[in-house]
Design a protein around this motif. Structure first.
Motif, PDB file in Angstrom:
ATOM      1  N   GLY A 105       0.839  -1.197   0.000  1.00  0.00           N
ATOM      2  CA  GLY A 105       0.000   0.000   0.000  1.00  0.00           C
ATOM      3  C   GLY A 105       0.869   1.240   0.000  1.00  0.00           C
ATOM      4  O   GLY A 105       1.836   1.337   0.767  1.00  0.00           O
ATOM      5  N   LEU A 106       0.563   2.186  -0.875  1.00  0.00           N
ATOM      6  CA  LEU A 106       1.334   3.419  -1.003  1.00  0.00           C
ATOM      7  C   LEU A 106       0.381   4.599  -0.910  1.00  0.00           C
ATOM      8  O   LEU A 106      -0.476   4.781  -1.772  1.00  0.00           O
ATOM      9  CB  LEU A 106       2.079   3.444  -2.340  1.00  0.00           C
ATOM     10  CG  LEU A 106       2.941   4.674  -2.649  1.00  0.00           C
ATOM     11  CD1 LEU A 106       4.115   4.762  -1.683  1.00  0.00           C
ATOM     12  CD2 LEU A 106       3.440   4.615  -4.099  1.00  0.00           C
ATOM     13  N   ARG A 107       0.502   5.389   0.141  1.00  0.00           N
ATOM     14  CA  ARG A 107      -0.323   6.586   0.288  1.00  0.00           C
ATOM     15  C   ARG A 107       0.514   7.800  -0.074  1.00  0.00           C
ATOM     16  O   ARG A 107       1.544   8.071   0.550  1.00  0.00           O
ATOM     17  CB  ARG A 107      -0.845   6.729   1.713  1.00  0.00           C
ATOM     18  CG  ARG A 107      -1.709   7.977   1.910  1.00  0.00           C
ATOM     19  CD  ARG A 107      -2.047   8.240   3.368  1.00  0.00           C
ATOM     20  NE  ARG A 107      -2.877   9.429   3.508  1.00  0.00           N
ATOM     21  CZ  ARG A 107      -2.422  10.672   3.586  1.00  0.00           C
ATOM     22  NH1 ARG A 107      -1.103  10.907   3.527  1.00  0.00           N
ATOM     23  NH2 ARG A 107      -3.245  11.693   3.708  1.00  0.00           N
ATOM     24  N   GLY A 167      -1.744  -1.109  -3.973  1.00  0.00           N
ATOM     25  CA  GLY A 167      -2.785  -0.090  -3.913  1.00  0.00           C
ATOM     26  C   GLY A 167      -2.157   1.275  -3.687  1.00  0.00           C
ATOM     27  O   GLY A 167      -1.265   1.424  -2.856  1.00  0.00           O
ATOM     28  N   ILE A 168      -2.587   2.261  -4.464  1.00  0.00           N
ATOM     29  CA  ILE A 168      -2.092   3.632  -4.303  1.00  0.00           C
ATOM     30  C   ILE A 168      -3.263   4.522  -3.900  1.00  0.00           C
ATOM     31  O   ILE A 168      -4.281   4.575  -4.596  1.00  0.00           O
ATOM     32  CB  ILE A 168      -1.466   4.173  -5.598  1.00  0.00           C
ATOM     33  CG1 ILE A 168      -0.298   3.295  -6.043  1.00  0.00           C
ATOM     34  CG2 ILE A 168      -0.981   5.613  -5.395  1.00  0.00           C
ATOM     35  CD1 ILE A 168       0.334   3.752  -7.354  1.00  0.00           C
ATOM     36  N   ILE A 209      -1.749  -2.478 -10.371  1.00  0.00           N
ATOM     37  CA  ILE A 209      -1.800  -1.284  -9.535  1.00  0.00           C
ATOM     38  C   ILE A 209      -3.237  -0.804  -9.429  1.00  0.00           C
ATOM     39  O   ILE A 209      -3.918  -0.634 -10.444  1.00  0.00           O
ATOM     40  CB  ILE A 209      -0.930  -0.144 -10.118  1.00  0.00           C
ATOM     41  CG1 ILE A 209       0.470  -0.660 -10.479  1.00  0.00           C
ATOM     42  CG2 ILE A 209      -0.857   1.012  -9.138  1.00  0.00           C
ATOM     43  CD1 ILE A 209       1.279  -1.159  -9.321  1.00  0.00           C
ATOM     44  N   TYR A 210      -3.690  -0.569  -8.208  1.00  0.00           N
ATOM     45  CA  TYR A 210      -5.021  -0.023  -7.955  1.00  0.00           C
ATOM     46  C   TYR A 210      -4.858   1.404  -7.456  1.00  0.00           C
ATOM     47  O   TYR A 210      -4.103   1.666  -6.516  1.00  0.00           O
ATOM     48  CB  TYR A 210      -5.749  -0.860  -6.907  1.00  0.00           C
ATOM     49  CG  TYR A 210      -6.229  -2.197  -7.409  1.00  0.00           C
ATOM     50  CD1 TYR A 210      -7.589  -2.467  -7.535  1.00  0.00           C
ATOM     51  CD2 TYR A 210      -5.336  -3.199  -7.752  1.00  0.00           C
ATOM     52  CE1 TYR A 210      -8.037  -3.700  -7.992  1.00  0.00           C
ATOM     53  CE2 TYR A 210      -5.775  -4.427  -8.207  1.00  0.00           C
ATOM     54  CZ  TYR A 210      -7.124  -4.672  -8.330  1.00  0.00           C
ATOM     55  OH  TYR A 210      -7.564  -5.887  -8.773  1.00  0.00           O
ATOM     56  N   LEU A 211      -5.561   2.332  -8.084  1.00  0.00           N
ATOM     57  CA  LEU A 211      -5.396   3.750  -7.801  1.00  0.00           C
ATOM     58  C   LEU A 211      -6.728   4.356  -7.371  1.00  0.00           C
ATOM     59  O   LEU A 211      -7.739   4.190  -8.051  1.00  0.00           O
ATOM     60  CB  LEU A 211      -4.883   4.460  -9.061  1.00  0.00           C
ATOM     61  CG  LEU A 211      -4.701   5.972  -9.015  1.00  0.00           C
ATOM     62  CD1 LEU A 211      -3.542   6.339  -8.097  1.00  0.00           C
ATOM     63  CD2 LEU A 211      -4.446   6.513 -10.424  1.00  0.00           C
ATOM     64  N   ASP A 212      -6.731   5.070  -6.253  1.00  0.00           N
ATOM     65  CA  ASP A 212      -7.964   5.718  -5.830  1.00  0.00           C
ATOM     66  C   ASP A 212      -7.661   6.825  -4.826  1.00  0.00           C
ATOM     67  O   ASP A 212      -6.496   7.080  -4.480  1.00  0.00           O
ATOM     68  CB  ASP A 212      -8.937   4.710  -5.225  1.00  0.00           C
ATOM     69  CG  ASP A 212     -10.374   4.981  -5.658  1.00  0.00           C
ATOM     70  OD1 ASP A 212     -11.056   4.042  -6.078  1.00  0.00           O
ATOM     71  OD2 ASP A 212     -10.811   6.148  -5.591  1.00  0.00           O
ATOM     72  N   ALA A 377      -4.402   1.921   1.656  1.00  0.00           N
ATOM     73  CA  ALA A 377      -4.099   1.756   0.231  1.00  0.00           C
ATOM     74  C   ALA A 377      -3.993   0.273  -0.118  1.00  0.00           C
ATOM     75  O   ALA A 377      -4.470  -0.166  -1.170  1.00  0.00           O
ATOM     76  CB  ALA A 377      -2.798   2.482  -0.113  1.00  0.00           C
ATOM     77  N   ALA A 378      -3.383  -0.519   0.762  1.00  0.00           N
ATOM     78  CA  ALA A 378      -3.251  -1.955   0.509  1.00  0.00           C
ATOM     79  C   ALA A 378      -4.602  -2.653   0.529  1.00  0.00           C
ATOM     80  O   ALA A 378      -4.782  -3.691  -0.109  1.00  0.00           O
ATOM     81  CB  ALA A 378      -2.320  -2.585   1.546  1.00  0.00           C
TER      82      ALA A 378
END
Length: 401
Positions: A105-107, A167-168, A209-212, A377-378
């Motif tokens: 997870g990347l915030r 997840g971003i 990659i999931y972006l939201d 994010a994850a």
């Protein structure tokens, strides 16, 4: 991706069997959905036997047994000690295997990012804070790649095989900064920058990659590991640089990063100038310079709490006219005592409106300050890949490697 579970958004239905509307199906074509259903039930209850899964979902015992055996073979479930009953064979409680899947997870914030390696039950195996300049995508990418590579270098071969997706979560402050740098007012125009970053990261890491938005990530973590896990229908509100959030129904998010999607931030409320303005741009922690170390209230902060609680209460009243939900979960980038005060004020204002349905709503604080940064994010890919979740948004800006 490993291909485990699969099915994407088309496989998503309802999240658990606690509520009558959540029923399984015995058709072979819905196996992926039923696997998600079983995992979601076990996640919420902690552990369940095959017979309990069949009873709750309406699946046949044979179907439930096949699903559980498949999930156990994939390493997603672990069998506990058999429990002897009064009659028949002992039942075996099944639980989520923490090592069944790993996620990154990347915030992304304005001047720093938080990255976390998370296991299948939300345990944070490693986390780091990364610092950079204000919204420079090239620098963010270089720093993120380095951190991801270092984390992956410490994984065992078995952990490498279980690493699923990244997840971003994009905070509203960096989104606004990128939009301003492009000479536009709306944050929607800035998403292309982050989509390019996600696509490049997918190619670099060979992961999906999931972006939201930050609010979607925070709500995902709240559903998976926070206090909201047992509440099927609620209004989620996240206050940061902007106010964001929306309705969660049957455990599924009904809002996403796209401005055209439904969201509580779009509801109009009275503005300070005497007109009306969207709630999302009317409330911000920046208005009073809230910081994690803030403690003693001051006149300006008290006025902000009063105005914010009034605006949110009006928006809740408007939202309740079109959708049914049982409560409100309020979270955001603020000290715990400020959030507690907002919750108290909102509860009182909803009661003062005089509508019995509003007075009956639960109003509670979220748990983002008690969750590791990066966990939310994850949780975006975690929920999308393995648990029953929203079918309204599809994979959240997923970029396949």
């Amino acid at each position: 991706m490993t291909g485990r579970i699969g099915g994407g958004s088309s496989a998503r239905t309802s999240p658990n069997g606690i509520y009558p509307a959540y029923r399984g199906a015995n058709q072979v074509g819905l196996r992926a959905s039923n696997e998600r259903l079983a995992l979601s039930l076990i996640r919420i209850h902690g552990q369940l036997s095959k017979a309990q899964i069949a009873e709750i979902t309406g699946l046949t015992k044979q179907t439930a047994s096949v699903i559980v055996r498949s999930l156990e073979a994939e390493g997603l479930l672990s069998a506990g000690r058999p429990v002897k009953g009064k009659v028949g064979q002992p039942s075996v409680p099944m639980s989520i295997n923490p090592e069944g899947a790993l996620f990154l997870g990347l915030r992304l914030g304005l001047r720093h990012a938080d990255i976390a390696l998370v296991d299948f039950v939300g345990g944070v195996l490693e986390q780091r804070r990364l610092s950079y300049g204000a919204g420079e995508m090239g620098e963010i990418a270089r720093i993120a790649y380095t951190a991801i590579a270092e984390m992956r270098s410490r994984l065992t071969a078995a952990q490498h095989a279980r690493l699923e997706d990244i997840g971003i979560a994009v905070a509203s402050d960096i989104l606004a900064a990128v939009a301003n740098g492009k000479g536009t007012d709306g944050p929607e125009s800035a998403w292309a920058e982050f989509e390019d970053l996600a696509l490049q990261m997918g190619k670099e890491t060979h992961l999906s990659i999931y972006l939201d938005r930050d609010a979607v990530a925070a709500c995902s973590a709240e559903l998976a590991y926070g206090l909201a896990g047992g509440a099927p229908d609620f209004l989620y509100i996240f206050i940061g640089h902007l106010l964001d959030g929306g309705i969660v129904q049957h455990g599924r998010l009904g809002f996403s990063r796209r401005d055209a999607r439904p969201g509580i931030g779009r509801i109009l409320v009275p503005s300070a100038s005497g007109g009306v303005a969207p709630l999302g741009t009317s409330v911000s922690v920046d208005d009073v310079g809230l910081a994690p170390g803030s403690r003693a209230p001051d006149p300006e902060l008290r006025k902000w709490i009063e105005a914010t609680s009034s605006s949110i209460s009006m928006a809740v009243h408007s939202a309740s006219a079109l959708a049914t939900f049982r409560g409100i979960v309020l979270d955001g980038l603020m000290p715990q005592w400020v959030r507690a005060e907002l919750v108290r004020e909102i509860r009182e204002k909803l009661s003062a409106i005089g509508a019995s349905d509003l007075a009956a709503l639960f109003v509670r604080e979220g748990t983002s300050d008690r969750q590791a940064a990066g966990l939310g994010a994850a949780c975006i890919p975690l929920l999308d890949r393995f648990f029953l979740q929203s079918d309204a948004n599809g994979p959240a800006g997923s970029a396949e490697a």
